[in-house]
Design a protein around this motif. Structure first.
Motif, PDB file in Angstrom:
ATOM      1  N   GLU A 395      -0.354   6.300  -2.762  1.00 19.03           N
ATOM      2  CA  GLU A 395      -0.166   7.579  -3.450  1.00 19.03           C
ATOM      3  C   GLU A 395      -0.668   8.737  -2.607  1.00 19.03           C
ATOM      4  O   GLU A 395      -0.619   9.886  -3.027  1.00 19.03           O
ATOM      5  N   THR A 396      -1.209   8.436  -1.430  1.00 24.83           N
ATOM      6  CA  THR A 396      -1.842   9.520  -0.673  1.00 24.83           C
ATOM      7  C   THR A 396      -1.281   9.705   0.727  1.00 24.83           C
ATOM      8  O   THR A 396      -1.611  10.674   1.392  1.00 24.83           O
ATOM      9  N   ARG A 397      -0.458   8.783   1.181  1.00 22.21           N
ATOM     10  CA  ARG A 397       0.004   8.881   2.568  1.00 22.21           C
ATOM     11  C   ARG A 397       1.452   9.365   2.625  1.00 22.21           C
ATOM     12  O   ARG A 397       2.296   8.905   1.862  1.00 22.21           O
ATOM     13  N   ALA A 398       1.706  10.297   3.540  1.00 23.03           N
ATOM     14  CA  ALA A 398       3.056  10.836   3.679  1.00 23.03           C
ATOM     15  C   ALA A 398       3.991   9.751   4.191  1.00 23.03           C
ATOM     16  O   ALA A 398       3.565   8.789   4.824  1.00 23.03           O
ATOM     17  N   THR A 399       5.261   9.911   3.898  1.00 23.30           N
ATOM     18  CA  THR A 399       6.249   8.969   4.416  1.00 23.30           C
ATOM     19  C   THR A 399       7.633   9.590   4.267  1.00 23.30           C
ATOM     20  O   THR A 399       7.778  10.689   3.734  1.00 23.30           O
ATOM     21  N   GLY A 648       1.086   8.798   8.348  1.00 16.17           N
ATOM     22  CA  GLY A 648       1.667   8.271   7.111  1.00 16.17           C
ATOM     23  C   GLY A 648       2.227   6.884   7.318  1.00 16.17           C
ATOM     24  O   GLY A 648       1.949   6.216   8.322  1.00 16.17           O
ATOM     25  N   ASP A 649       3.017   6.440   6.334  1.00 20.75           N
ATOM     26  CA  ASP A 649       3.575   5.079   6.391  1.00 20.75           C
ATOM     27  C   ASP A 649       4.953   5.090   7.040  1.00 20.75           C
ATOM     28  O   ASP A 649       5.783   5.933   6.716  1.00 20.75           O
ATOM     29  N   LEU A 650       5.169   4.130   7.924  1.00 20.87           N
ATOM     30  CA  LEU A 650       6.501   3.981   8.535  1.00 20.87           C
ATOM     31  C   LEU A 650       7.044   2.622   8.130  1.00 20.87           C
ATOM     32  O   LEU A 650       6.412   1.600   8.372  1.00 20.87           O
ATOM     33  N   LYS A 651       8.216   2.622   7.495  1.00 17.83           N
ATOM     34  CA  LYS A 651       8.831   1.360   7.068  1.00 17.83           C
ATOM     35  C   LYS A 651      10.281   1.330   7.536  1.00 17.83           C
ATOM     36  O   LYS A 651      11.213   1.497   6.736  1.00 17.83           O
ATOM     37  N   PRO A 652      10.476   1.126   8.843  1.00 14.84           N
ATOM     38  CA  PRO A 652      11.834   1.244   9.375  1.00 14.84           C
ATOM     39  C   PRO A 652      12.805   0.207   8.815  1.00 14.84           C
ATOM     40  O   PRO A 652      13.975   0.496   8.598  1.00 14.84           O
ATOM     41  N   GLU A 653      12.295  -0.994   8.559  1.00 12.45           N
ATOM     42  CA  GLU A 653      13.179  -2.063   8.094  1.00 12.45           C
ATOM     43  C   GLU A 653      13.697  -1.748   6.688  1.00 12.45           C
ATOM     44  O   GLU A 653      14.890  -1.830   6.398  1.00 12.45           O
ATOM     45  N   LEU A 654      12.770  -1.300   5.835  1.00  8.19           N
ATOM     46  CA  LEU A 654      13.127  -0.984   4.454  1.00  8.19           C
ATOM     47  C   LEU A 654      14.041   0.238   4.407  1.00  8.19           C
ATOM     48  O   LEU A 654      15.044   0.256   3.689  1.00  8.19           O
ATOM     49  N   VAL A 655      13.723   1.243   5.215  1.00  6.48           N
ATOM     50  CA  VAL A 655      14.526   2.468   5.213  1.00  6.48           C
ATOM     51  C   VAL A 655      15.935   2.177   5.722  1.00  6.48           C
ATOM     52  O   VAL A 655      16.926   2.622   5.148  1.00  6.48           O
ATOM     53  N   GLN A 656      16.020   1.377   6.808  1.00 12.08           N
ATOM     54  CA  GLN A 656      17.357   1.053   7.311  1.00 12.08           C
ATOM     55  C   GLN A 656      18.164   0.312   6.245  1.00 12.08           C
ATOM     56  O   GLN A 656      19.354   0.561   6.079  1.00 12.08           O
TER      57      GLN A 656
END
Lengths: 1052, 284
Positions: A395-399, A648-656
């Motif tokens: 709830e606190t990290r940009a993404t 922040g959070d990086l979720k390349p697999e989920l975003v793709q």
């Protein structure tokens, strides 16, 4: 006189007493024997007589005299014969009220005398006596009082005991039961409270009984528990403070006590004293403000440092002082300020805290994000994404998920507003960098700018067919967790470098935030060795090489890794380079055992940022490790280091995956199993199971996933309701004017805009038919208002045409030498009528009233020239007339060609002011609009201010030169929470007035029409110099409305 | 008294120095072809994107390079259109001279006579009854009726009608009539890309390459706000202004504030957002 003599004397009475009660006689004799030794003859005789007097006076209740004789000996031991005689007198007196009471008194007296402090027997008995009225319950209360007195006196002071008796007596006037309960609680309370606080406790009790006695028992019952929340040394002072607040008029005393204790429980005890002192300053100005100050203290304290609390108080007081000149009650102003319901308070808090909340800076940040990342990109608080359950949980990290930049709810890294705003910008710039510099564009097997793809040299570790390139890439690694962490680290470093180069103005802030982040990093020696390796890479990515430490014997390994990492700092590096570098780092890291870093005996050295290799090198790790004796040291679990907050959070697999599913219809639709397999394998999904995400994706975009093969999923899919069936509501938020605070309540009302459902077309047509004469008349009048398309301007020095008559005259004058001006041109100017009008109809429940009920509305009698009430339709209501007027005005406006919108409003409470669209400004009059008029119906309340503000915003979007707002209502503004209570009209009136003033300030001409004959009272106040009309003869409304409009449009 | 200005007749105005114009696509070839075949041209595009500069450039280019047919080159007559522009203003009018009247040609008539490029800037600002006047000039007839004199004027060979308008901020009321717009070929102009714009800014303003790049970047970012608070994106012209101020020694932040932030909008929130973008690009 000896004992025998006494017995002989007493024997004379024994027989008499035996006739009253056998037990009495026995007790009497026993008592004589016991007491005789202690008294002389006179005393004995006096004692005897007193007892006989009770017995003779109360022959039916021998218990009184029994207790007299039984307890005499004890009383005598604790005092003297005179006291015993007084006891008898008091008992007799009490017995007149109730013999039971007298009994109870006599039973309790010996105990009372054990520790009566300075309280006199008579005083004590009077206390009990005062509690007693005629009811048996009150007698029971007084009995309880006598019985409990010695317990109470054991635990408290004389003064507190007396005060308690006073409170209980007072309470017993209201409710004897409650008084009894409170009295029973009192001993336990005195036991749990420090004696110093007993009087304060009773002060508040007294105030409570006086103010709201019903809650007194709650106070007695819960006070010990609630008081534990206060700093012990402060609890008494707080009780007195709250008592002062209640005595000065604060309502709901127990709730107040409970809320304040709850608030203080959230604040360190050491600060309680300071807060109390501050609240005490406020009490004299406004007790409610003092209460609000304490209640809001935890919220404020969370945002501002301890030392700034005093400034917070001063700012509030300053504001109140400033407004005294404006004759605003300082108390009301303070109250709103400390309740945090005023713009001034918001500003003051923001200033003191330095915290930038997304809620407040949202618009600015949205525009900033759009500017940086492109017009299609939105900026939202992260909670929106977490609530969607797509796999993000922080709830606190940009993404970002490629289309929306999600930011934390607030930033308070530094002490001032500007610095924190700049950090918000840094976060947005980093996330926008992910979008613009292609963090989600990875293509499997493509070469990077600097490094060739090496994916072909690896084999997938899973047999599942990958949906997206990123998944296919991660599938090449056994240690999925490690590669995901390294990939994020390298990619964030690349993006950071891009942001650094693209936005030189942010460099200063990037540097500041990185310095802060470095200070938050874990100690290397407390990590595993592999973890320390990755942590060092992360520190390098933050450009803080000086914080790197690494065992000297393993130096070549880290040097190789840092060299690889450096490649992404080159200007043309792409996501493909990121993937290759992450692969290289993965291979290096895998060779490092994750043994406790502290177990390495080596010296830990720093590494220079210079002289790093420009390409991949592969040091001989095994030899290096052999040189270090690591035998027998067990590995610990590996965890990726937590990336810095601003990355922040990086979720390349989920975003793709999400992007591919939504944006690429050409993509072969994945099956449910494929998606589930991907989500289960992915290390990016947090705290959500794969099924939930799949469900969410399906709900967002139905049909995106190939039909499930299992029946189970079919069954689930059926449960999801079709989203388009729901009513579409567009929400807007508006401030509301609190006249007491002389300030706006920020974002107070939510206005939900809905389109009115369509009814029948016949209604419109029938209304036209029914009023055909009036319609014709109104249309004719309005057509006369239509401007001529061109206006001839004469007597001009320049123009399109020469006015011959004037030109000849000019020449004559010239020849005559009188030097006239050459004004003989004329010109035709085009005139454009540019008027926009919004009709705002009151759709409150009261418009449901029938108008032609002679009993209730004598003024509603048809008059010549008005529309007569339909004879077949005796139940015509106010809303019907509003609807008819609407039909008529529409016809008139169509004749003149003005732009117009028709809206209705109602709602309940500030959270749902419903705004109903019948016709928008840019909508043409078609059957849809006509059908909607039929559906206008009475709904709920009338929160005029918010509805006017929403209409203002609509009018402002209209390009017309003249803008008019016509509000048609049937009564005063009124709504749930629109004022302190339903009867508090002033708040609603003042807010409506303010909304109308805002209209005027925006260049809109507002006009109010009411059909309430009492309307003059409040309209005068609402409108001031704004036009209004009370259409007392309600049936003339359809006729009157076009006339008023004509007047307004011409005047404006 | 020394005369420190030059006065020339409108039809004698020619661009003799090469104006700086960076072709963005094939607009130069299109214009040349249209000129050769007497096809009137409509230039569409947002404000400050280079429409007027393009016309000047073409006027120079046709004069210098393909002007072999006309040794005297191609004059450029520019008419800024407005609501009060009348047919008389374009065609001409009688003036009183002594006891007599004298006819004087309007700029359009002069352009037709000398075979100039007649550039009607912001044509939609003119009233529709005025624009109808150019219809016979804009089709195969190439004639201008001079009603008051009862004459028909055949356009000279080099004459070309060019108009410009900005479809972005014009309201529906101010749209072009189809009978007018369907007499023109239309060339659409957009903002140049970052590299092109950076070069334009550098050449026009004489600022450094780095500043030009930053300004072009600013332009690109601010244009993302169009329709999210801004009616129109920042024009290249404004960016050039900013570049000129910077080249003259004004601090970049101050220059951008005056030439971009304040010039673009009066909305305080949008101003602040743009200012934050400026602060992100330029160092304090």
């Amino acid at each position: 006189m000896n004992t025998i003599a006494y017995q002989q004397l007493a024997a004379n009475y024994t027989a008499e007493l035996a006739t009253i009660d056998a037990e009495l006689a026995t007790i009497f004799n026993e008592s004589v024997q016991a007491i005789a030794v202690d008294l002389n003859e006179v005393e004995f005789t006096g004692w005897l007589k007193a007892g006989m007097q009770i017995a003779r006076n109360l022959p039916d209740t021998p218990q009184v005299s029994i207790n007299y004789f039984r307890n005499s000996k004890q009383i005598l031991h604790l005092s003297d014969q005179i006291t015993v005689i007084r006891c008898a007198d008091i008992a007799l007196e009490l017995a007149h009220r109730s013999p039971e009471l007298a009994t109870s008194f006599l039973q309790a007296t010996p105990f009372f005398l054990l520790d009566c402090k300075s309280i006199d027997l008579k005083t004590w008995s009077d206390m009990g006596s005062r509690m007693c009225s005629d009811s048996w319950k009150s007698v029971a209360l007084a009995k309880t009082f006598f019985t409990l007195s010695h317990h109470l006196l054991e635990r408290t002071s004389t003064a507190a005991f007396k005060n308690l008796a006073g409170v209980i007596t007072e309470l017993s006037r209201q409710s004897v039961e409650l008084a009894t309960i409170c009295l029973q609680q009192a001993a336990a309370i005195f036991h749990s409270l420090h004696e110093d606080n007993h009087l304060s406790f009773l002060d508040l009790a007294k105030a409570m009984v006086k103010n709201n006695w019903v809650n007194a028992w709650l106070y007695f019952e819960r006070a010990p528990e609630l008081l534990r929340r206060f700093q012990p040394s402060e609890s008494g002072a707080f009780l007195s403070l709250i008592a002062a607040m209640v005595n000065k008029g604060c309502p709901e005393p127990f709730t107040l006590f409970e809320e304040i204790s709850h608030a203080l429980s959230q604040i360190e005890g050491i600060e309680h004293g300071e807060l109390r002192h501050m609240a005490q300053r406020l009490v004299s100005i406004s007790p409610t403000a003092a209460a609000e100050f304490l209640k809001s203290a935890p919220f404020v304290r969370e945002r501002v440092p301890r030392k700034a609390m005093r400034q917070w108080l001063e700012l509030g007081l300053e504001k109140a002082d400033a407004d005294i000149g404006l004759k605003i009650e300082a108390g009301d102003k303070l109250e709103a300020f400390f309740r945090l319901q005023s713009v001034t308070a918001d500003r003051a808090l923001a200033l003191l805290s330095g915290r930038v909340e997304f809620e407040q800076a949202g618009n600015l940040l949205r525009l900033y994000g759009q500017a940086l990342a492109g017009e299609k990109v939105r900026v939202q608080p992260i909670s929106h994404l977490v609530n969607r359950g797509l796999g993000w949980s922080s709830e606190t990290r940009a993404t970002t998920e490629g289309t929306v930049i999600y930011v934390p709810p607030y930033i308070d890294l530094f002490g001032d507003l500007n610095s924190n705003l700049q950090i918000f910008k840094v976060c947005i710039a980093h996330q926008s960098g992910r979008i613009t510099f292609g963090s989600f564009d990875f293509q499997y097997g493509e070469d990077g700018t600097y490094i060739k793809s090496s994916v072909t040299q690896r084999r997938p570790v899973t047999a599942t067919k990958a949906i997206v390139p990123m998944q296919r890439f991660f599938d090449l690694f056994q240690g999925r967790h490690l590669i995901a962490g390294l990939f994020s680290l390298v990619e964030d470093h690349r993006i950071d470098c891009c942001v650094h180069s693209e936005y030189p103005g942010l460099r200063k802030w990037l540097s500041r935030v990185k310095t802060h982040e470095i200070s938050q990093r874990p100690r290397l020696l407390e990590l595993g060795l592999r973890q320390a390796f990755v942590e060092n890479l992360l520190r390098a990515s933050l450009h803080h090489f000086e914080s790197i430490r690494w065992p000297v014997s393993l130096k070549p390994m880290l040097v190789s890794a840092l060299g690889a990492l450096k490649i992404v700092t080159r200007p043309e590096a792409t996501i493909q380079d990121t993937a290759e570098i992450a692969t290289h780092l993965y291979d290096l890291a895998l060779d490092i055992p994750n043994i406790p870093a502290s177990s390495i005996g080596d010296e830990w050295i720093g590494i220079e940022a210079t002289n790093l290799p420009d390409e991949f090198t592969r040091p001989d790790v095994k030899t290096m490790l052999k040189a270090t004796d690591l035998t027998g040291i067990a590995e610990i679990d590996y965890e990726n280091p937590v990336p810095p907050d601003f990355y922040g959070d990086l979720k390349p697999e989920l975003v793709q995956t999400l992007n591919a599913l939504r944006d690429n219809p050409a993509l072969e639709k994945p099956t449910l199993e494929q998606i589930q397999a991907m989500l289960e394998n992915s290390v990016e999904v947090e705290n959500v199971d794969a099924d939930t995400i799949v469900e969410q994706i399906e709900m967002d975009t139905p049909g995106i996933i190939t039909d499930a093969t299992t029946d189970e999923f079919d069954a689930e899919a059926e449960v999801i309701p079709p989203t388009d069936a729901a009513e579409i509501i567009n929400w807007s938020t508006y401030d509301e004017w609190d006249f007491r605070a002389n300030d706006y309540l920020t974002a107070w009302c939510q206005v939900g805009e809905r389109v009115v459902v369509e009814g029948k077309l016949e209604y419109y047509e029938e209304t036209l038919k029914r009023h055909s004469g009036l319609v014709r008349d109104v249309r004719r009048q309005f057509e006369m208002m239509r401007p001529e398309s061109q206006r001839l301007l004469k007597n001009l020095e320049d123009g399109h045409e020469i006015d011959l008559d004037k030109a000849i005259q000019f020449f004559i004058d010239k020849k005559a030498g009188v030097g006239p001006q050459a004004r003989f041109y004329s010109r035709r100017d085009k005139i454009e009528r540019s008027v926009a009008v919004a009709f705002l109809l009151d759709m409150s429940g009261s418009t449901d009233e029938t108008i032609n009920d002679p009993g209730t509305s004598p003024q509603h009698v048809s008059q010549p020239g008005t529309v007569s009430v339909d004879a077949d339709n005796p139940g015509k209501k106010i809303i019907d007339l509003e609807k008819e007027s609407t039909v008529l005005i529409i016809e008139a406006l169509e004749a003149i060609g003005d732009t117009y919108g028709i809206y209705g409003f109602s709602g309940y409470g500030r959270q749902d002011v419903s705004f109903h669209v019948i016709k928008e400004f840019d909508q043409i009059l078609d059957d849809t609009v006509k059908k909607r008029i039929d559906s206008i119906k009475p709904l709920r309340s009338t929160r005029m201010g918010a509805a006017i503000r929403h209409t203002n915003s609509k009018l402002l979007d209209c390009p017309a030169k003249v803008k008019i707002l016509m509000l048609i209502s049937d009564g005063r503004p009124q709504d749930h929470g629109y004022g302190d209570n339903r009867g508090d009209h002033e708040y609603a009136i003042r807010d409506t007035k303010q909304a109308l003033i805002e209209s005027k300030q925006e260049g809109i001409v507002p006009f109010l029409i009411t059909v309430d004959k009492e309307g003059h009272d409040y309209l005068k106040e609402i409108c001031g110099d704004i036009g209004y009309e009370v259409v007392a003869d309600i049936e003339s409304l359809p006729h009157r409305l076009p006339t008023i409009y004509k007047y307004l449009a011409t005047k404006a | 008294m020394d005369q420190n200005f030059t006065l020339i007749q409108i039809e004698d105005f020619r661009i003799t120095e090469q104006p700086f114009y960076l072709p963005l696509a094939d607009e130069v070839a299109l214009f040349e072809s249209a000129y050769n075949q007497h096809l009137p041209v409509l230039l569409k595009g947002p404000t400050g994107c280079g429409k007027t500069r393009f016309v000047e450039y073409m006027s120079w280019r046709l004069h210098r390079h393909v002007g072999n047919r006309d040794e005297d080159g191609v004059p450029l007559v520019t008419i800024a259109c407005h609501e009060d522009l009348t047919a008389s203003d374009l065609v001409g009018r009688y003036l009183l001279e002594g006891a007599n009247t004298r006819w004087i040609d309007g700029p359009l008539t002069r352009a037709v006579k000398v075979g100039a490029i007649c550039y009607l800037d912001e044509i939609v600002e003119a009233r529709k009854d005025t624009t109808v006047l150019i219809h016979p000039l804009a089709d195969h007839r190439r004639i201008l009726p001079i009603e008051k004199r009862g004459e028909l004027l055949h356009a000279a060979d080099g004459f070309l009608l060019v108009m410009s308008f900005n479809p972005g901020y014009q309201s529906v009321l101010k749209d072009l009539k189809h009978s007018t717009r369907q007499r023109f070929i239309a060339i659409e102009f957009g903002y140049p890309n970052r590299e092109q714009e950076s070069e334009i800014i550098r050449k026009e303003s004489n600022c450094t390459e780095e500043i030009a790049k930053h300004l072009a970047k600013l332009g690109e970012k601010v244009r993302h706000l169009k329709s999210h608070g801004l009616a129109e994106g920042v024009s290249t012209r404004l960016l050039v202004y900013a570049g000129k101020l910077i080249a003259d020694g004004i601090h970049p932040l101050r220059a951008c504030l005056t030439a971009v932030v304040w010039a673009l909008t009066d909305d305080a929130e949008v101003q602040q957002a743009i200012h934050e973008v400026v602060l992100s690009i330029f160092e304090e």
